[in-house]
Scaffold this motif. Sequence first.
Motif, PDB file in Angstrom:
ATOM      1  N   GLY A 106       0.794  -1.216   0.000  1.00  0.00           N
ATOM      2  CA  GLY A 106       0.000   0.000   0.000  1.00  0.00           C
ATOM      3  C   GLY A 106       0.828   1.269   0.000  1.00  0.00           C
ATOM      4  O   GLY A 106       0.530   2.205  -0.736  1.00  0.00           O
ATOM      5  N   ASP A 107       1.877   1.332   0.813  1.00  0.00           N
ATOM      6  CA  ASP A 107       2.725   2.524   0.852  1.00  0.00           C
ATOM      7  C   ASP A 107       3.411   2.749  -0.487  1.00  0.00           C
ATOM      8  O   ASP A 107       3.520   3.875  -0.959  1.00  0.00           O
ATOM      9  CB  ASP A 107       3.774   2.410   1.954  1.00  0.00           C
ATOM     10  CG  ASP A 107       3.173   2.494   3.347  1.00  0.00           C
ATOM     11  OD1 ASP A 107       2.039   3.000   3.467  1.00  0.00           O
ATOM     12  OD2 ASP A 107       3.833   2.056   4.305  1.00  0.00           O
ATOM     13  N   PHE A 108       3.880   1.685  -1.108  1.00  0.00           N
ATOM     14  CA  PHE A 108       4.552   1.778  -2.408  1.00  0.00           C
ATOM     15  C   PHE A 108       3.588   2.338  -3.447  1.00  0.00           C
ATOM     16  O   PHE A 108       3.936   3.237  -4.208  1.00  0.00           O
ATOM     17  CB  PHE A 108       5.067   0.399  -2.830  1.00  0.00           C
ATOM     18  CG  PHE A 108       5.879   0.421  -4.091  1.00  0.00           C
ATOM     19  CD1 PHE A 108       7.227   0.731  -4.058  1.00  0.00           C
ATOM     20  CD2 PHE A 108       5.290   0.139  -5.319  1.00  0.00           C
ATOM     21  CE1 PHE A 108       7.979   0.761  -5.220  1.00  0.00           C
ATOM     22  CE2 PHE A 108       6.032   0.168  -6.484  1.00  0.00           C
ATOM     23  CZ  PHE A 108       7.386   0.480  -6.428  1.00  0.00           C
ATOM     24  N   GLU A 109       2.368   1.828  -3.465  1.00  0.00           N
ATOM     25  CA  GLU A 109       1.377   2.308  -4.420  1.00  0.00           C
ATOM     26  C   GLU A 109       0.968   3.743  -4.124  1.00  0.00           C
ATOM     27  O   GLU A 109       0.673   4.502  -5.043  1.00  0.00           O
ATOM     28  CB  GLU A 109       0.161   1.388  -4.426  1.00  0.00           C
ATOM     29  CG  GLU A 109       0.452   0.053  -5.074  1.00  0.00           C
ATOM     30  CD  GLU A 109      -0.748  -0.875  -5.080  1.00  0.00           C
ATOM     31  OE1 GLU A 109      -1.760  -0.577  -4.415  1.00  0.00           O
ATOM     32  OE2 GLU A 109      -0.661  -1.917  -5.753  1.00  0.00           O
ATOM     33  N   ASP A 110       0.973   4.123  -2.839  1.00  0.00           N
ATOM     34  CA  ASP A 110       0.660   5.510  -2.495  1.00  0.00           C
ATOM     35  C   ASP A 110       1.703   6.468  -3.071  1.00  0.00           C
ATOM     36  O   ASP A 110       1.374   7.562  -3.526  1.00  0.00           O
ATOM     37  CB  ASP A 110       0.591   5.695  -0.981  1.00  0.00           C
ATOM     38  CG  ASP A 110      -0.642   5.060  -0.367  1.00  0.00           C
ATOM     39  OD1 ASP A 110      -1.584   4.740  -1.131  1.00  0.00           O
ATOM     40  OD2 ASP A 110      -0.648   4.875   0.872  1.00  0.00           O
ATOM     41  N   VAL A 111       2.947   6.053  -3.067  1.00  0.00           N
ATOM     42  CA  VAL A 111       4.033   6.917  -3.557  1.00  0.00           C
ATOM     43  C   VAL A 111       4.147   6.864  -5.074  1.00  0.00           C
ATOM     44  O   VAL A 111       4.248   7.897  -5.737  1.00  0.00           O
ATOM     45  CB  VAL A 111       5.378   6.522  -2.900  1.00  0.00           C
ATOM     46  CG1 VAL A 111       6.528   7.284  -3.517  1.00  0.00           C
ATOM     47  CG2 VAL A 111       5.321   6.754  -1.394  1.00  0.00           C
ATOM     48  N   PHE A 112       4.133   5.659  -5.650  1.00  0.00           N
ATOM     49  CA  PHE A 112       4.420   5.504  -7.073  1.00  0.00           C
ATOM     50  C   PHE A 112       3.179   5.232  -7.925  1.00  0.00           C
ATOM     51  O   PHE A 112       3.278   5.194  -9.149  1.00  0.00           O
ATOM     52  CB  PHE A 112       5.430   4.372  -7.281  1.00  0.00           C
ATOM     53  CG  PHE A 112       6.777   4.694  -6.700  1.00  0.00           C
ATOM     54  CD1 PHE A 112       7.631   5.587  -7.330  1.00  0.00           C
ATOM     55  CD2 PHE A 112       7.189   4.127  -5.510  1.00  0.00           C
ATOM     56  CE1 PHE A 112       8.871   5.888  -6.798  1.00  0.00           C
ATOM     57  CE2 PHE A 112       8.426   4.412  -4.967  1.00  0.00           C
ATOM     58  CZ  PHE A 112       9.276   5.302  -5.605  1.00  0.00           C
ATOM     59  N   GLY A 113       2.036   5.023  -7.325  1.00  0.00           N
ATOM     60  CA  GLY A 113       0.811   4.793  -8.079  1.00  0.00           C
ATOM     61  C   GLY A 113       0.495   3.316  -8.227  1.00  0.00           C
ATOM     62  O   GLY A 113       1.374   2.465  -8.174  1.00  0.00           O
ATOM     63  N   ALA A 114      -0.789   3.042  -8.404  1.00  0.00           N
ATOM     64  CA  ALA A 114      -1.251   1.652  -8.547  1.00  0.00           C
ATOM     65  C   ALA A 114      -0.673   1.070  -9.828  1.00  0.00           C
ATOM     66  O   ALA A 114      -0.612   1.719 -10.865  1.00  0.00           O
ATOM     67  CB  ALA A 114      -2.767   1.613  -8.576  1.00  0.00           C
ATOM     68  N   GLY A 115      -0.196  -0.158  -9.753  1.00  0.00           N
ATOM     69  CA  GLY A 115       0.343  -0.843 -10.927  1.00  0.00           C
ATOM     70  C   GLY A 115       1.788  -0.482 -11.244  1.00  0.00           C
ATOM     71  O   GLY A 115       2.308  -0.900 -12.271  1.00  0.00           O
ATOM     72  N   ALA A 116       2.431   0.293 -10.401  1.00  0.00           N
ATOM     73  CA  ALA A 116       3.827   0.661 -10.649  1.00  0.00           C
ATOM     74  C   ALA A 116       4.713  -0.571 -10.578  1.00  0.00           C
ATOM     75  O   ALA A 116       4.492  -1.473  -9.772  1.00  0.00           O
ATOM     76  CB  ALA A 116       4.284   1.691  -9.627  1.00  0.00           C
ATOM     77  N   ASP A 117       5.720  -0.625 -11.439  1.00  0.00           N
ATOM     78  CA  ASP A 117       6.633  -1.769 -11.501  1.00  0.00           C
ATOM     79  C   ASP A 117       7.832  -1.492 -10.585  1.00  0.00           C
ATOM     80  O   ASP A 117       8.685  -0.658 -10.889  1.00  0.00           O
ATOM     81  CB  ASP A 117       7.094  -1.996 -12.936  1.00  0.00           C
ATOM     82  CG  ASP A 117       7.914  -3.257 -13.107  1.00  0.00           C
ATOM     83  OD1 ASP A 117       8.347  -3.845 -12.093  1.00  0.00           O
ATOM     84  OD2 ASP A 117       8.129  -3.652 -14.262  1.00  0.00           O
ATOM     85  N   ALA A 118       7.892  -2.200  -9.463  1.00  0.00           N
ATOM     86  CA  ALA A 118       8.946  -1.975  -8.467  1.00  0.00           C
ATOM     87  C   ALA A 118      10.335  -2.221  -9.048  1.00  0.00           C
ATOM     88  O   ALA A 118      11.280  -1.474  -8.779  1.00  0.00           O
ATOM     89  CB  ALA A 118       8.714  -2.857  -7.252  1.00  0.00           C
ATOM     90  N   VAL A 119      10.491  -3.253  -9.864  1.00  0.00           N
ATOM     91  CA  VAL A 119      11.808  -3.579 -10.436  1.00  0.00           C
ATOM     92  C   VAL A 119      12.289  -2.453 -11.343  1.00  0.00           C
ATOM     93  O   VAL A 119      13.445  -2.026 -11.272  1.00  0.00           O
ATOM     94  CB  VAL A 119      11.744  -4.928 -11.192  1.00  0.00           C
ATOM     95  CG1 VAL A 119      13.046  -5.194 -11.932  1.00  0.00           C
ATOM     96  CG2 VAL A 119      11.438  -6.056 -10.233  1.00  0.00           C
TER      97      VAL A 119
END
Length: 127
Positions: free
Chosen positions: A2-15
């Motif tokens: 959830g925190d990652f999606e809050d910062v980078f947006g839903a569906g963002a590719d972490a790699v």
Amino acid sequence: MGDFEDVFGAGADAVDIIDGYSRQYERASAREKANWWGRATEEELEAADSDDELDAWRRSMLSRGYTRGPRFSTYAELSAWDRENKRPHIRRRNGNGFEVFFTDRISSDPLQSEGGPKKADDDEIPF
């Protein structure tokens, strides 16, 4: 996640995001890297500036067609090698000792060694 999606947006590719930051760090100068995680001290910035300048010198030597020579950790090692060496060279002190670039432009390229096209001599002082 959830925190990652809050910062980078839903569906963002972490790699892809991590790879992008890694490429950005690799392209950064030593001074930028010194400040990467916060405020660097004056000594750290001075050392980083020296590293950046040394990297620029190395690129300059390579762009002139000079070839890397040996590296030495002490002046005594460099002096012993210098007494035996017959090739023209430029040497420079770095943070770990000394490094050498040969200026005679001897190349392993077959066009260079068989009388093929040669680079024009460069009269500019290499430092």
